[in-house]
Structure formats: C-alpha cells, structure tokens
Scaffold this motif. Structure first.
Motif, PDB file in Angstrom:
ATOM      1  N   VAL A  96      -7.125  55.982 -52.083  1.00 14.18           N
ATOM      2  CA  VAL A  96      -7.277  56.528 -50.699  1.00 14.18           C
ATOM      3  C   VAL A  96      -7.915  58.021 -50.733  1.00 14.18           C
ATOM      4  O   VAL A  96      -8.853  58.169 -49.935  1.00 14.18           O
ATOM      5  N   ILE A  97      -7.416  58.702 -51.354  1.00  9.67           N
ATOM      6  CA  ILE A  97      -7.833  60.394 -51.591  1.00  9.67           C
ATOM      7  C   ILE A  97      -9.363  60.191 -51.999  1.00  9.67           C
ATOM      8  O   ILE A  97     -10.213  60.538 -51.466  1.00  9.67           O
ATOM      9  N   ALA A  98      -9.807  59.262 -52.912  1.00  7.35           N
ATOM     10  CA  ALA A  98     -11.094  59.350 -53.487  1.00  7.35           C
ATOM     11  C   ALA A  98     -12.080  58.808 -52.383  1.00  7.35           C
ATOM     12  O   ALA A  98     -13.228  59.424 -52.193  1.00  7.35           O
ATOM     13  N   CYS A  99     -11.688  57.676 -51.517  1.00  6.69           N
ATOM     14  CA  CYS A  99     -12.446  57.266 -50.554  1.00  6.69           C
ATOM     15  C   CYS A  99     -12.679  58.376 -49.329  1.00  6.69           C
ATOM     16  O   CYS A  99     -13.802  58.460 -49.184  1.00  6.69           O
ATOM     17  N   ILE A 100     -11.658  59.058 -49.153  1.00  8.40           N
ATOM     18  CA  ILE A 100     -11.786  60.041 -47.984  1.00  8.40           C
ATOM     19  C   ILE A 100     -12.577  61.077 -48.622  1.00  8.40           C
ATOM     20  O   ILE A 100     -13.476  61.648 -48.028  1.00  8.40           O
ATOM     21  N   LEU A 101     -12.465  61.417 -49.886  1.00 11.26           N
ATOM     22  CA  LEU A 101     -13.164  62.743 -50.366  1.00 11.26           C
ATOM     23  C   LEU A 101     -14.759  62.214 -50.529  1.00 11.26           C
ATOM     24  O   LEU A 101     -15.509  62.969 -50.074  1.00 11.26           O
ATOM     25  N   VAL A 102     -14.932  60.931 -50.946  1.00 11.52           N
ATOM     26  CA  VAL A 102     -16.413  60.516 -51.133  1.00 11.52           C
ATOM     27  C   VAL A 102     -17.091  60.468 -49.773  1.00 11.52           C
ATOM     28  O   VAL A 102     -18.290  60.912 -49.465  1.00 11.52           O
ATOM     29  N   GLU A 103     -16.371  59.951 -48.729  1.00  9.74           N
ATOM     30  CA  GLU A 103     -16.978  59.895 -47.340  1.00  9.74           C
ATOM     31  C   GLU A 103     -17.260  61.425 -47.006  1.00  9.74           C
ATOM     32  O   GLU A 103     -18.213  61.946 -45.967  1.00  9.74           O
ATOM     33  N   TYR A 104     -16.401  62.412 -47.167  1.00 10.99           N
ATOM     34  CA  TYR A 104     -16.359  63.701 -46.622  1.00 10.99           C
ATOM     35  C   TYR A 104     -17.655  64.413 -47.301  1.00 10.99           C
ATOM     36  O   TYR A 104     -18.363  65.102 -46.649  1.00 10.99           O
ATOM     37  N   LEU A 105     -17.749  64.206 -48.536  1.00 10.12           N
ATOM     38  CA  LEU A 105     -18.658  65.031 -49.469  1.00 10.12           C
ATOM     39  C   LEU A 105     -20.157  64.408 -48.854  1.00 10.12           C
ATOM     40  O   LEU A 105     -20.930  65.293 -48.822  1.00 10.12           O
ATOM     41  N   ILE A 106     -20.181  63.091 -48.597  1.00  7.03           N
ATOM     42  CA  ILE A 106     -21.404  62.558 -48.403  1.00  7.03           C
ATOM     43  C   ILE A 106     -21.832  63.342 -46.914  1.00  7.03           C
ATOM     44  O   ILE A 106     -22.949  63.338 -46.761  1.00  7.03           O
ATOM     45  N   GLN A 107     -20.824  63.100 -46.060  1.00  6.65           N
ATOM     46  CA  GLN A 107     -21.223  63.494 -44.704  1.00  6.65           C
ATOM     47  C   GLN A 107     -21.539  64.910 -44.561  1.00  6.65           C
ATOM     48  O   GLN A 107     -22.350  65.345 -43.926  1.00  6.65           O
ATOM     49  N   ARG A 108     -20.719  65.848 -45.459  1.00 10.01           N
ATOM     50  CA  ARG A 108     -20.976  67.146 -45.542  1.00 10.01           C
ATOM     51  C   ARG A 108     -22.117  67.522 -45.969  1.00 10.01           C
ATOM     52  O   ARG A 108     -23.091  68.438 -45.541  1.00 10.01           O
ATOM     53  N   TYR A 109     -22.549  66.861 -47.238  1.00  6.10           N
ATOM     54  CA  TYR A 109     -23.633  67.591 -47.841  1.00  6.10           C
ATOM     55  C   TYR A 109     -24.720  66.451 -48.094  1.00  6.10           C
ATOM     56  O   TYR A 109     -26.065  67.022 -48.366  1.00  6.10           O
ATOM     57  N   VAL A 110     -24.741  65.410 -47.992  1.00  2.69           N
ATOM     58  CA  VAL A 110     -26.037  64.501 -47.737  1.00  2.69           C
ATOM     59  C   VAL A 110     -26.465  64.197 -46.407  1.00  2.69           C
ATOM     60  O   VAL A 110     -27.660  64.591 -46.289  1.00  2.69           O
ATOM     61  N   ILE A 111     -25.699  63.598 -45.809  1.00  5.10           N
ATOM     62  CA  ILE A 111     -26.241  63.339 -44.355  1.00  5.10           C
ATOM     63  C   ILE A 111     -26.293  64.591 -43.390  1.00  5.10           C
ATOM     64  O   ILE A 111     -26.957  64.627 -42.362  1.00  5.10           O
ATOM     65  N   LYS A 112     -25.282  65.524 -43.661  1.00  2.52           N
ATOM     66  CA  LYS A 112     -25.018  66.823 -42.969  1.00  2.52           C
ATOM     67  C   LYS A 112     -25.049  66.405 -41.276  1.00  2.52           C
ATOM     68  O   LYS A 112     -25.603  66.894 -40.418  1.00  2.52           O
ATOM     69  N   GLY A 113     -24.193  65.255 -41.270  1.00  4.82           N
ATOM     70  CA  GLY A 113     -23.861  64.858 -39.629  1.00  4.82           C
ATOM     71  C   GLY A 113     -22.237  65.546 -39.318  1.00  4.82           C
ATOM     72  O   GLY A 113     -21.813  66.159 -40.045  1.00  4.82           O
ATOM     73  N   ASP A 114     -22.029  64.650 -38.229  1.00  2.07           N
ATOM     74  CA  ASP A 114     -20.664  64.828 -37.563  1.00  2.07           C
ATOM     75  C   ASP A 114     -19.694  64.200 -38.805  1.00  2.07           C
ATOM     76  O   ASP A 114     -19.919  63.232 -39.400  1.00  2.07           O
ATOM     77  N   LEU A 115     -18.663  64.796 -38.810  1.00  5.23           N
ATOM     78  CA  LEU A 115     -17.739  64.279 -39.783  1.00  5.23           C
ATOM     79  C   LEU A 115     -16.779  63.211 -39.177  1.00  5.23           C
ATOM     80  O   LEU A 115     -16.218  63.519 -37.963  1.00  5.23           O
ATOM     81  N   THR A 116     -16.583  62.063 -39.744  1.00 12.54           N
ATOM     82  CA  THR A 116     -15.821  61.017 -39.129  1.00 12.54           C
ATOM     83  C   THR A 116     -14.625  60.749 -40.005  1.00 12.54           C
ATOM     84  O   THR A 116     -14.098  59.605 -39.759  1.00 12.54           O
ATOM     85  N   ILE A 117     -14.337  61.642 -40.925  1.00 11.66           N
ATOM     86  CA  ILE A 117     -13.256  61.258 -41.825  1.00 11.66           C
ATOM     87  C   ILE A 117     -12.008  60.826 -41.250  1.00 11.66           C
ATOM     88  O   ILE A 117     -11.159  60.090 -41.728  1.00 11.66           O
ATOM     89  N   ASN A 118     -11.823  61.388 -39.921  1.00 12.72           N
ATOM     90  CA  ASN A 118     -10.447  61.111 -39.298  1.00 12.72           C
ATOM     91  C   ASN A 118     -10.215  60.096 -38.344  1.00 12.72           C
ATOM     92  O   ASN A 118      -9.342  59.731 -37.714  1.00 12.72           O
ATOM     93  N   ASP A 119     -11.429  59.404 -38.400  1.00 14.40           N
ATOM     94  CA  ASP A 119     -11.194  57.947 -37.778  1.00 14.40           C
ATOM     95  C   ASP A 119     -10.477  56.839 -38.515  1.00 14.40           C
ATOM     96  O   ASP A 119     -10.236  55.987 -37.985  1.00 14.40           O
ATOM     97  N   GLY A 120     -10.016  56.990 -39.793  1.00 17.90           N
ATOM     98  CA  GLY A 120      -9.296  56.412 -40.280  1.00 17.90           C
ATOM     99  C   GLY A 120      -9.979  55.272 -41.305  1.00 17.90           C
ATOM    100  O   GLY A 120      -9.284  54.329 -41.792  1.00 17.90           O
ATOM    101  N   SER A 121     -11.112  54.987 -41.025  1.00 19.13           N
ATOM    102  CA  SER A 121     -11.724  53.789 -41.629  1.00 19.13           C
ATOM    103  C   SER A 121     -11.945  54.138 -43.255  1.00 19.13           C
ATOM    104  O   SER A 121     -11.912  53.260 -43.826  1.00 19.13           O
ATOM    105  N   ALA A 122     -11.907  55.365 -43.569  1.00 19.28           N
ATOM    106  CA  ALA A 122     -12.043  55.655 -45.097  1.00 19.28           C
ATOM    107  C   ALA A 122     -10.693  55.206 -45.524  1.00 19.28           C
ATOM    108  O   ALA A 122     -10.555  54.595 -46.784  1.00 19.28           O
ATOM    109  N   ILE A 123      -9.518  55.680 -44.894  1.00 18.32           N
ATOM    110  CA  ILE A 123      -8.339  55.284 -45.257  1.00 18.32           C
ATOM    111  C   ILE A 123      -8.065  53.930 -45.468  1.00 18.32           C
ATOM    112  O   ILE A 123      -7.500  53.394 -46.534  1.00 18.32           O
ATOM    113  N   VAL A 124      -8.373  52.989 -44.484  1.00 22.29           N
ATOM    114  CA  VAL A 124      -8.200  51.564 -44.736  1.00 22.29           C
ATOM    115  C   VAL A 124      -9.231  51.020 -45.898  1.00 22.29           C
ATOM    116  O   VAL A 124      -8.544  50.252 -46.410  1.00 22.29           O
TER     117      VAL A 124
END
Lengths: 354, 320, 438
Positions: free
Chosen positions: A53-81
């Motif tokens: 779970v932690i790895a999934c959330i972290l990977v999504e965060y890093l990609i959104q923050r540094y690669v896509i540079k778009g809105d953060l959506t890690i709190n929508d729960g899909s990475a946890i699922v």
C-alpha cells in the motif's frame, strides 16, 4: 446579497456518490479478507500489505508530483485499493524488493503511464501481479505454510503447495495412471522444509477451503471473508450483479461439464471455486470499473469470457491459476465489447437483420 | 522424461528446412508482386503533378483558414480552378501566394495582411461579475445557457473556445481580465477563432500600416442604458464618432458603431471622442498633450474618465 | 429502464395554495411558449383590463398572450428574462383589478360541456393555453391529431417527479374536480374514450382524492406509479401506463397517446367553461433556503422577487435560484425576471449546496448508462461532443436525450455530462436542419 448567484446547467442536485466514496467502499470490503490473512499468515501478511500500500501511494505521488506535474489525486483512494489488491495477489513470504517492483509496475506502468485513474486499459494490480509472476516465478509460487496466530506450529514445514498447483503438477500422472484426483487430494498436499523435501501432508476439507485454512496468495484464501466483502459492495452499489454472476456461472458450468465427463481426471467445481483466486477475481478484480465494459449486456459477455478463459487456462494452460490472465485478456477486449454491445435504446424497435 | 524419440541426421534437417523455406518464401514474394502490380494498374489515379508542387509551396498548417479541408484540398482547388480568384492562404500570406502563382503561371494581387481582433473589452474590471458560472468550460454551451457572468448578452464569456480553436498558439486567456489576448506575431488570420466564438466577437481586420489600427471594442447592440449598466466600456450608440469621422468610415447600426477598415485613415479622431473609451487604437505613439482639448473636456458636466490601462489595447509581442 | 431516486424534499406538499396579491408592475414577455413569439397589440399608454388580449399568436405553433392585470402599459421594451437575455415584454403598471368582459370569475363549478369539438379547440387556442408542465407547447396544436393518426388515450400527467415541486400536487388536491372536468373536455376534443391520470406513489392523498372523484367521470382512471425520476417524462409516462414505447424521433401520437399536464387540464377547464385566459398559474416557492415554503397562485408577469418576498424574504445564505425543479430547472440570472407560463417553481438553494464539485476523470463505472431512461451512453456522447464528433453522436442517438439530468446526477466523478449533451443536441440539430434544406 453577499455571494454571487451561481449559474449552471441542470441538474442542480447531485447524488452523494463520489470516486472517493467508491474507492473507500472497496477498501472497506477488503478488510475481512485482510484480517483473515493476518490471522493465517501472521506478521508477514501485515508486512506485505503495508509495503504494497505504501509503495503504491508513494509511486503515484512521485509520478504526479514530478513527472506529470498535475493535480494530486492520491487521496481518492484508488492507489490504496490497488496496493491492497496487489498484496492480496502475492504470497506472504515474498521479499520486500519484489513487492516494491510490483507496486512500481502496477501504478507506474499500468496506471499512470496511461494517464492515471480512469484511463488505464488493464487492472493495475493484476498487471503488477502478472509481471511478478513472469519475472519471479519461483518466489511467486512458493507458498508459505499457514500458521494461525494462536495455534502452535504443528510441523517444521516452511512452504506448502496450493491445491491448483499440486493438481497441475500431477495432471499428466493422473491421466496416465489408474489414480484419480480424489486419491491425490485425500492424500493431502505436500509441505516442504527449507531443503524442499516433503515433511508432512496437509489434508484439506471443505471447511478449510471456506475459511481459508490453506496455502495461497494472502487475499484469496478465505471464501467467506471475500463473500462478506462482496455483500458489502453490493449493498453500497459499488458493483452490479452482471459481472460476478456471469463470471461465476460460466466458470462453474465449464468446470462442471468437464467434471461430469471425467470426474477422475478433473477437479470438481467446488474446489475450483474455493481454491485459488477465483473468488477474489470475480468480486474484486473483474468488477474493476475502469477496465471492465460499461453496459449491462457488455458486462455479461465480459464475465462469460473471463469465466471460460480462466477454466481453459486452469485445465490446459501452463499455469495452475488462470484468473489474472483471464481478466487481463478480457480487459483488452473491453473497448471492443463497449462498441459492440450497446444498451437497449428506448423507442428503437429491434429490426431483424435482412 | 520426454525427449524426442525421432532422430534425424543434423545435416538432413538443415537442408530440407532451408530448401523448403527458400522455395515457399520466393513463391509468396512472386505472387504478391504480381498481385500488387495488377492492383496498382487497376486503381491507378492520374493526378495533375502541379497539385503536389502547389501543396509543397503551402505552409502545411492544415488550419482550414482558406476555407478548404487542409492544404491538400486547397492545392487541388487551386489547380482545378486554374485561377487564384477568391483563393487565399492567410497563413502564408503574400509570399506563399506569389510562389503558388509562379507555379501556376498566374498573377496574384497583393492582399493586406490581416489579424484577429477581439471586439470586447468586458474585462473583470470593466464589466463586473454578477453571477458565477459553473459547468462545462465551453463558451458554446454557456452561450446557450445564459447571458454571461457580467450579464452582457454580447460580451466575451471567457471560457476560451477561441484559445482551443487556435492551431498557432496565438491566443491565450489573460488571468486578470478574463479575456483572450491575440499574440500579433503568431496570428495568421486563419479565422478559426472567428468561427469558434459563439458570439462572433472576433473579426479579421487588416494589420494596418506600421501595425497601427483602430477598432470598436464592443459589439453590444443594446440601447445605451442597459449596455452601460453591464459594462463601463460598452458602445452606447451615442453616434459621436460617426459625426467626428471625416471619412464616413463609421456607421451606427442597432446602437452599435462599426469602423469600416476600407475607409478608415487612422486619424484617431473617434478615439478621443468616444465617451466610454470603446474605440481602441493600437500601436500608435503616445499623444502630444493638447491643452485646448483638455480644457474642452473639463467643461463637460461629466468628463470622460482618463483612459484606463487596457491590456487588450497593447500588443503582446511573442519574441522578447 | 434507468432512472434515479433523488431525495424528494417536498416541503410545501401540505401548504394550501395562496393567491398572491397583484404586483405594482408586471412584465409580460411575448414569447412564453414553444414556437414563434406573439405579435404585440398594445402600445405605450394603452389601458388594459385583466384577461385582455395583448399579443396575438403569430403562427401555427404560437400562442395568444393576455394581460394578467388591469392597468396602463408603461412601455413595450426588452426585459431581462430568466437566463439573462433581453426579450421583448409588455410592461404594465397595475391599478384596481377589472376583468375583461365575458370572463366568469365566480368559483362556481360548471360541469356541463356545451361546446363542440371544434369550438373547444378554438377556445383553447383563443385563450392562450400552453402545456404547463414546463415545455409550454401550445395545447391546441396537440389537440389536432394529424391525418392518418388516431388518438386512443389521453394521459394526464400528475406525476410531478421533480423533487421539491408541489404545484401539481396541490392543484390535484384543491382543484381536483375542475381538473377532471378539464380532462373530460380534452377527451371530447380528442375524441378519445379513455383518459389515464398517472400519479407517483409518493402522493397517496392525491391518488385517493382523485380516484374517488373520478368515479363520477366516465372513462377516467387514476393510476399509481412507481416513484422514480424521470417517471413524469412524456415518453416514460406513456411506457409506464400503456407499455408502448414512443419510437425514436417520433411524437407521442405514434403510440395513440396525447399527454397533458394536470395544470393544463385545469387551465383548459377555466378557458372552456369560464372563458378565462391563461393569466395565472400555481408556482411553488421552496428550497432548503426558503424561509416559508409555499404554493402561490400567481399572475403571469409577476417579478420573482415578489414571490420570494411573500415566502419569507431573501435568505442570507442564498447561493442559487432555480426556475423549475432541481433536475431540469434553469438557474436564474436575476430574481427580477418575471414568472412566465412555464414557471412551475422557484427554488432557493443555500450557498453550501449551490456548487458543483469540480469534475474528475471518468472512471468508466457505467452508472450513467444504467440510469439513462433512454438507453443512451451519456459518457460516450459527452466525449464525442467534446471532440466535436457530431456525426458519430448523431448515430449514437444524441437527439433521443430528454435532458432529464440523471446521468450528471449519478456521476461519481461529477462530470458535466448533460452540459455537453445539450450543446451536442444543439449542434447536431443545426446539422440536421441544414441537411434538410439541401
């Protein structure tokens, strides 16, 4: 008036549904299976779950923050699922680095590379799992022996076999000798020590299958816990009946027909349902909204496809388990199903083809 | 242990497999070549070679500014028509059209370069927000839904359909004013924004000598009072500019002044006269202070406010 | 098929209809109906009586407009309508109420239908009756069944499936008998033997009341319907009552049905039996921000602000004002806009509920397909319109959309599906019309 009036098109009310609520409902539905796995596999299960779970959330965060540079959506729960599902699909004795690789593939390649939530053609957790299965076949198929939290260890065994794996291994043998499937199962599944020698046998009964007292990936073992979660998702209207029912019916029917033809050669459908990942696949992975078809008719076709392919792989494929491959294959067909199976239009009389 | 029980001599396998492979592949190749030859003969399209040459001369922007679906279609139209009358590539301008004319052996008349002009200055400051819009971010829908956040039924809706339509990155939305801005150096006057705007606010006007031009930055056809109520810089249809224009270039229809760019000589008299600053001058040097005009202005009961800083009226250069 | 269950919130269901005093100045737009705007007959300074014709129908699909008040025409000018656009309206400064000659203003019930079929249709046309369910389609046009088609059933729509609104409900409760006479009149005009009144199950009092009253009327039956939005959609109602589906792109008459709203039936009664033109209607003022949810009998042209004033005044936390119901109504630009023939309710929405959630990516859950009562794929249509694939959208039957809003209501990602579909219907409609010309 202090505030400006708002202008928008109708409708002006909205249901209480949201992506976040759906994702968390799925998460809550997985809690029973999670607890069962913690009970049977102990701290190792907690470790796998947490890392995934932690790895999934972290990977999504890093990609959104540094690669896509778009809105953060890690709190929508899909990475946890995705994280929980990935953990559910691996054995609990998997090394940490492999789980992290799985998370990177699941989120990074299967989800974010396509544009994030809603755009992935394949179920991310399954892509992660299949990637690991192909890349690390040994680690992914050495199943830990169950050691319930409060029960004393009965054997020195460190790894066991799954019913499906054991059956696959012995299929040719069964076909050529006088022995039957039943003989094998009643003799019990072998349990190995560190050196790979058989030290004992685990004899399975239906109760064990139902509760999950057997080897396997951490989330798939307990049929009851998965059913509980499924009931919750039905209640929350997160899943509809089409995919689970058609998947269940088609796979069981397929298994049943072959079992009728030769009960000595083929496993009976109850074993097929409860051993292995079929339950988990039916309720939690085939029903993934993003990668499954949209219309009710399409969902039924999709479910039947999943069921048949699962059984074909289990019977004649190279792998003992076919659920992940079946769902991924049908994921690929989802766009085609969407264009060919449209909902019944209102006011359009069906014209018989001339 | 299931090892293959049949044993061939190694050399024999190699020979057999290789010979069969070579023969079958060659046969497929020959058959395919024959089929392709006949198909190519059958479906051969004879085209005027000039179409290709003309197409090469065109800018390949495929913007549709000429009125045809892409440069190829335009090239076909030119070759088919055999003349350049009514055919113009706004992107390439005179340079490209003279090249095309050379290929075709025709004469082309020089066309004045054009630019898209926004005929609205209803910025957030000039036309204050009265309601808040939420919903699909497309002007086309908002236009059908309501009159606009400033309640001006003619003004810019500020949702940027024009920006989306522009293939040349020549438009962007100004965050402060909420209006689109034309980047003069990038605009090729293809007319995409003119078509995209549901309210027809954009107009293609000549770039003008030294890039100087004058236009009425308003298309509100309402009477003076309601127009002014929604927007400080609306054309109120007072007709002062019509009177002051020495060249009869300004017409007043439906409470709205329009400057005919064919007749306008850029004298700037109307700009000074407009009581709501609805007429914009662009790229003109600053005026020399004329005391007598100022005195005249102060005698009026309600003097026109000093022209505000108008981001729309100053041109944005793409190159630094 | 399809449908959603939004919370009903019928706050004003038990509140009796109250007559709103005539406002000082009324604004009567000359285009309150579907079709061509009417031609103004009055000019500045004219004295008009209540019920006097002030704008004449200007085509086959158009309607007469009558003065709703007595007074002096202040001017004929453009007035901001509910969407903020200016429309030509007759502005009248009111004085004491004097009704035009020949209008029966007594509350006495007239049961005998003396007019012939043709006379009834003529009267409906003359008195400016339009569909009061919201679409404001001129009623006399509906009454004229095209050649080759035959009407079998008259369906009276008392479903009122929109949340909050109660104007039809109150009308059925308080003017039930008049409404049923109106139904009999419409049956005579259409030449049909059977009329069905459809009412949603959430109004048991109205169902009971009308069932009892309907026993006295020949051929009228009351049907309780499942509570589901949009049960009151014309096509959905026909399906629910007769199991017939209106063919795609065709009118309800194809199934032998003519649908009218209960409000229309009441207006027909007043027009035919009392000679009274359509100059007032029942309007619900409600919403979570409304201080006193009420049902008013309002003269056409009354500024909406007067209604809000009477219903307890403007709330402090007002975020949105909706003309009509929350599912299909229009957000108002200004509360100074007038009540028109099609206004069924005014909804005051508090600020905290007035805003949409920012749209997120589509998660392809398929809920919009499940709820679409027309069996369309809203997610797909919205995408096609966004990318301007109008031909493809037409093939996917975008024109069948009834704009009920169920798709947007249910979308977990809060995507403005209906916004795009509306835009698309507009664009595709234009394409179809130009194709028809060529």
């Amino acid at each position: 008036m202090g505030t400006l009036l708002t202008i928008s098109g109708s409708p002006h009310v909205h249901s209480s549904q949201s992506v976040r609520k759906i994702m968390y409902s799925v998460f809550y539905a997985m809690i029973p299976a999670m607890l069962v796995s913690f009970y049977f596999f102990g701290l190792d299960a907690v470790r796998v779950m947490a890392i995934s779970v932690i790895a999934c959330i972290l990977v999504e965060y890093l990609i959104q923050r540094y690669v896509i540079k778009g809105d953060l959506t890690i709190n929508d729960g899909s990475a946890i699922v995705t994280g929980v599902l990935l953990a559910f699909n691996v054995p609990t004795n998997l090394p940490t680095f492999i789980i992290i690789i799985g998370a990177v593939v699941a989120i990074g390649i299967a989800k974010m590379a396509f544009g994030g939530l809603g755009k992935n053609p394949f179920n991310p957790a399954l892509v992660g799992r299949v990637f690991l299965l192909i890349s690390f076949p040994v680690q992914m198929t050495s199943w830990p022996v169950i050691k319930p939290l409060f029960a004393a260890l009965k054997t020195d065994a460190v790894s066991g076999a799954t019913l499906l794996g054991f059956y696959k291994e012995n299929f040719d043998k069964i076909a050529t000798t006088q022995e039957t499937v039943h003989d094998f199962i009643s003799a019990g599944l072998p349990q190995y020590d560190e050196l790979g020698t058989v030290v004992s046998h685990q004899v399975l009964n239906y109760q064990d299958l139902l509760l999950g007292q057997m080897g396997g990936s951490m989330g798939e073992v307990s049929a009851i816990a998965l059913l509980l979660g499924a009931a919750f998702m039905f209640y929350k209207k997160v899943i509809t009946w089409q995919i689970p029912v058609s998947y269940l019916a088609s796979s069981l029917l397929f298994a049943f027909v072959f079992w009728l033809i030769d009960p000595e050669l083929y496993l009976n459908p109850v074993y097929h349902l409860m051993a292995g990942g079929l339950m988990l696949g039916i309720f939690f992975m085939a029903t993934d909204m993003v990668s499954s078809p949209m219309s009710a008719k399409g969902q039924i076709v999709y479910g039947i496809g999943c069921g048949v392919i699962t059984m074909v792989i289990r019977f004649w494929g190279g792998y003992p388990e076919g659920v992940s491959f079946a769902i991924l294959i049908m994921n690929a067909f989802a766009p085609l199903i969407n264009t060919s199976f449209k909902p019944a239009r209102f006011g359009v009389v069906k014209v018989t083809k001339a | 242990m299931k090892q293959s029980s049949v044993h061939y001599k190694k050399e024999q396998i190699v020979n057999d497999v290789m010979i069969y492979a070579v023969i079958s592949l060659s046969a497929i190749g020959v058959a395919a070549a024959v089929i392709l030859f006949f198909v190519a003969q059958k479906f051969k399209v004879i085209e005027d070679p000039r179409i290709d040459t003309v197409q090469e001369a065109l800018p390949s922007a495929n913007c549709g500014g000429c009125g045809y679906a892409g440069c190829r279609a335009f090239a076909e139209a030119i070759v088919k028509a055999g003349s350049l009358e009514g055919l113009n590539c706004p992107v390439g301008g005179n340079a490209v059209m003279s090249d095309v004319a050379k290929i075709m052996g025709l004469e082309v008349e020089e066309k004045e370069p054009m630019i898209a002009v926004l005929r609205c200055n209803g910025s957030r400051e000039n036309a204050p927000q009265k309601v808040k819009y939420e919903g699909a971010a497309t002007c086309a829908f908002a236009h059908g839904l309501y009159s606009g956040e400033s309640a001006c039924p003619y003004g810019c809706l500020g949702l940027g359909d024009c920006v989306v339509s522009c293939d040349f990155d020549a438009l962007y939305m100004d965050e402060i004013t909420g209006l689109p801005v034309v980047i003069a150096d990038k605009c090729v006057a293809c007319g995409a924004c003119v078509k995209a705007c549901p309210r027809n606010i954009f107009e293609l006007r000549p770039k003008g000598k030294k890039d100087r031009r004058i236009h009425v930055a308003c298309i509100n056809k309402e009477k003076g009072a309601p127009a002014k109520k929604n927007c400080d810089v609306a054309c109120i249809g007072c007709g002062k500019c019509v009177k002051v224009c020495p060249f009869d270039a300004i017409t007043l229809v439906n409470n709205l002044a329009y400057i005919d760019f064919e007749k306008c000589k850029l004298c700037r008299k109307c700009v000074e006269e407009c009581p709501t600053n609805a007429i914009h001058e662009i790229n003109f040097p600053p005026r020399k202070p004329k005391p007598e005009i100022k005195a005249g202005a102060s005698e009026k009961p309600s003097p026109a406010p000093e022209p505000k800083e108008m981001p729309i009226a100053t041109e944005i250069k793409a190159n630094n | 098929m399809g449908g959603v269950h939004p919370p009903e919130n019928k706050f004003s269901a038990g509140v009796a209809i109250e007559s709103l005093p005539v406002s000082k100045r009324v604004y009567i737009p000359i285009s309150q109906h579907l079709g061509a705007p009417s031609t103004v007959l009055v000019k500045r300074g004219d004295e008009v009586k209540t019920g006097q014709l002030i704008a004449k129908s200007s085509g086959f699909i158009s309607a007469n407009i009558h003065s709703s008040v007595t007074g002096k025409v202040f001017k004929v000018d453009e007035v901001m309508d509910q969407s903020g656009y200016r429309r030509t309206s007759v502005i009248i400064d009111t004085s004491d109420d004097v009704w035009d000659d020949g209008i029966d203003v007594s509350s006495e019930l007239v049961t005998d239908i003396s007019l012939s079929k043709q006379e009834i249709i003529q009267r409906i046309n003359d008195r400016g009756i339009v569909g009061l369910g919201g679409a404001t389609f001129p009623t006399h046009v509906k009454m004229m069944v095209p050649d080759g088609k035959k009407a079998e059933y008259l369906i009276i729509n008392g479903v009122e499936c929109e949340p909050y609104l109660t104007s039809d409900h109150r009308l059925m409760m308080e003017k039930g008998e008049e409404m049923l006479i109106g139904t009999s009149i419409l049956m005579k005009a259409l030449g049909v033997e059977n009329a069905m009144i459809g009412i949603e199950n959430n109004k048991p009092d109205a169902i009971g009341h009308l069932t009892q009253l309907a026993q006295k009327f020949k051929g009228i039956s009351v049907h309780a319907l499942k509570v589901k939005y949009p049960q009151g959609g014309e096509k959905q109602l026909i399906k629910a009552l007769t199991s017939r589906e209106v063919p795609s792109g065709k009118l309800p008459i194809e199934t032998g049905c003519v649908v009218d709203n209960v409000g229309t039936a009441f207006a027909v009664y007043e027009a035919v039996q009392k000679n009274k033109p359509l100059i007032e209607r029942v309007v619900t003022v409600t919403g979570k921000a409304a201080k006193k949810p009420s049902n008013f009998l309002v003269r056409i042209g009354t500024p909406i602000s007067d209604l809000i004033e009477k219903a307890g005044g403007l709330p402090e936390n007002l975020g949105k004002v909706i003309g009509g119901g929350p599912m299909m109504g229009k957000a108002l630009m200004s509360i100074e806009a007038p009540i028109v023939k099609g206004s069924s309710g005014i909804l005051l929405v508090p600020d905290e509920e007035a805003h949409r959630t920012p749209p997120k990516s589509c998660i392809r859950c398929g809920k919009c397909i499940t709820v679409c009562p027309m069996g369309l794929e809203p997610y797909l249509l919205a995408q096609e319109i966004k990318h301007e694939f109008y031909e493809k959208a037409e093939k996917d039957r975008i024109m069948d959309c009834i704009e009920c809003g169920s798709c947007h209501y249910t979308c977990p990602s809060g995507r403005p599906l209906l916004d795009f579909i509306r835009l698309g219907k507009n664009k595709v409609g234009q394409i179809i019309r130009t194709r028809g010309k060529n």
